[in-house]
Design an enzyme around this catalytic site. Structure first.
Site, short mmCIF file in Angstrom:
data_model
loop_
_atom_site.label_atom_id
_atom_site.label_comp_id
_atom_site.label_asym_id
_atom_site.label_seq_id
_atom_site.Cartn_x
_atom_site.Cartn_y
_atom_site.Cartn_z
N HIS A 51 -1.08 -11.31 3.04
CA HIS A 51 -0.24 -11.82 4.12
C HIS A 51 0.25 -10.64 4.96
CE1 HIS A 51 3.32 -14.21 5.78
NE2 HIS A 51 2.23 -14.86 6.16
N ARG A 127 8.99 20.23 0.73
CA ARG A 127 10.18 19.43 0.49
C ARG A 127 10.27 18.21 1.41
NH1 ARG A 127 14.71 24.32 -0.15
NH2 ARG A 127 13.57 25.50 -1.75
N CYS A 146 10.89 0.00 -7.15
CA CYS A 146 9.60 0.14 -7.85
C CYS A 146 8.82 1.29 -7.24
CB CYS A 146 8.81 -1.15 -7.78
SG CYS A 146 9.59 -2.51 -8.67
N SER A 167 6.96 1.37 -11.42
CA SER A 167 6.60 0.08 -12.01
C SER A 167 5.72 -0.66 -11.01
CB SER A 167 7.86 -0.74 -12.31
OG SER A 167 7.53 -2.02 -12.80
#
Length: 264
Positions: A51, A127, A146, A167
């Site tokens: 989508h 950095r 996540c 995750s």
């Protein structure tokens, strides 16, 4: 997007059964990396329809520093509904951390403006980093980040980005994450007068939910098609002035969508 299918195959073959916060259960591996050369096409999964509207509007929502789902609803996007409170608020999630990271002395740091300035003034810096993982505010977030940390890198006039995702819901979430960050790299590169380089995705706990197994096997039975192209129709004054209609995905010819439940 064969790399994505290869990851699915690896999780099915090597994954360890694990319990999880949602109570659904997963097959999980720890540590995986994929590299997408953005010169080769826009990395949008073709073995099921994604989508695009949700991907673009969610990124614009992040870039605006927004943490309420009102804008998403106004634009037909419901992917954050399950985590919002009765007022549509999500707490200090991605947009807040990217645009207004709070410091101990009461200041707010706009990380995206900072990295844009770094890319223009000191592109060799090591950095050039944005973090959403604000330990002091995790307990106030509806969902801990996540996709937690990303770094930009410039070489030979090309902008690359590496994301660390602590995750990863491989079936539902990952196609969105890859496309979202690829889009961000294109936008940042345009603003800094650079070409696009690579998007490098690095995953921590990389998993398939137990109720996504049949959908995963269906997707693996399909042959990947040619990647689409991203067209950005104009160059706005800043990274924060892009609109939905500035983007067009051309030659996207995916297989049909595959529905699957979201683990909350």
């Amino acid at each position: 997007m064969k790399q994505y299918l290869d990851l699915m195959t690896r999780v099915l073959a090597e994954g360890t059964p694990k319990a999880d916060r949602t109570g659904t259960g997963t097959l999980s591996i720890f540590g995986h990396q994929m590299r997408f050369n953005l010169q080769d096409g826009f990395p949008l999964v073709t073995t099921k329809r994604c989508h695009i509207r949700s991907i673009i509007h969610e990124l614009l929502w992040f870039l605006n520093g927004d943490t309420n789902i009102k804008y998403l609803h106004e634009n037909g996007v419901t992917i954050w509904d399950e985590w919002a409170d009765e007022n549509g608020d999500l707490g200090p999630v991605y947009g807040k951390q990217w645009r207004a990271w709070g410091t101990a002395d009461g200041r707010q740091i706009d990380q995206l403006k900072t990295v844009l300035e770094q890319l223009k003034s000191d592109p060799d810096s090591r950095r050039i980093i944005v973090s959403a993982w604000n330990v002091g505010e995790l307990d106030k977030m509806a969902l801990a980040p996540c996709h937690a940390f990303f770094q930009f890198y410039v070489a030979d006039g090309k902008l690359s980005c590496q994301l660390y995702q602590r995750s990863c819901d491989v079936f539902l979430g990952l196609p969105f994450n890859i496309a979202s960050y690829a889009l961000l790299v294109h936008m940042m590169a345009q603003q800094c007068d650079l070409e696009v380089g690579d998007f490098v995705w690095t995953g921590g706990d990389t998993h398939l939910y137990s109720n996504h197994m049949e959908q995963t096997k269906l997707q693996l039975s399909r042959e990947p098609r040619s990647l689409p192209k991203l067209v950005i129709k104009r160059k706005p004054a800043s990274l924060f002035d892009y609109k939905f209609d500035d983007f067009e995905i051309v030659d996207y010819d995916p297989h049909p969508g595959i529905k699957a439940p979201v683990a909350i």
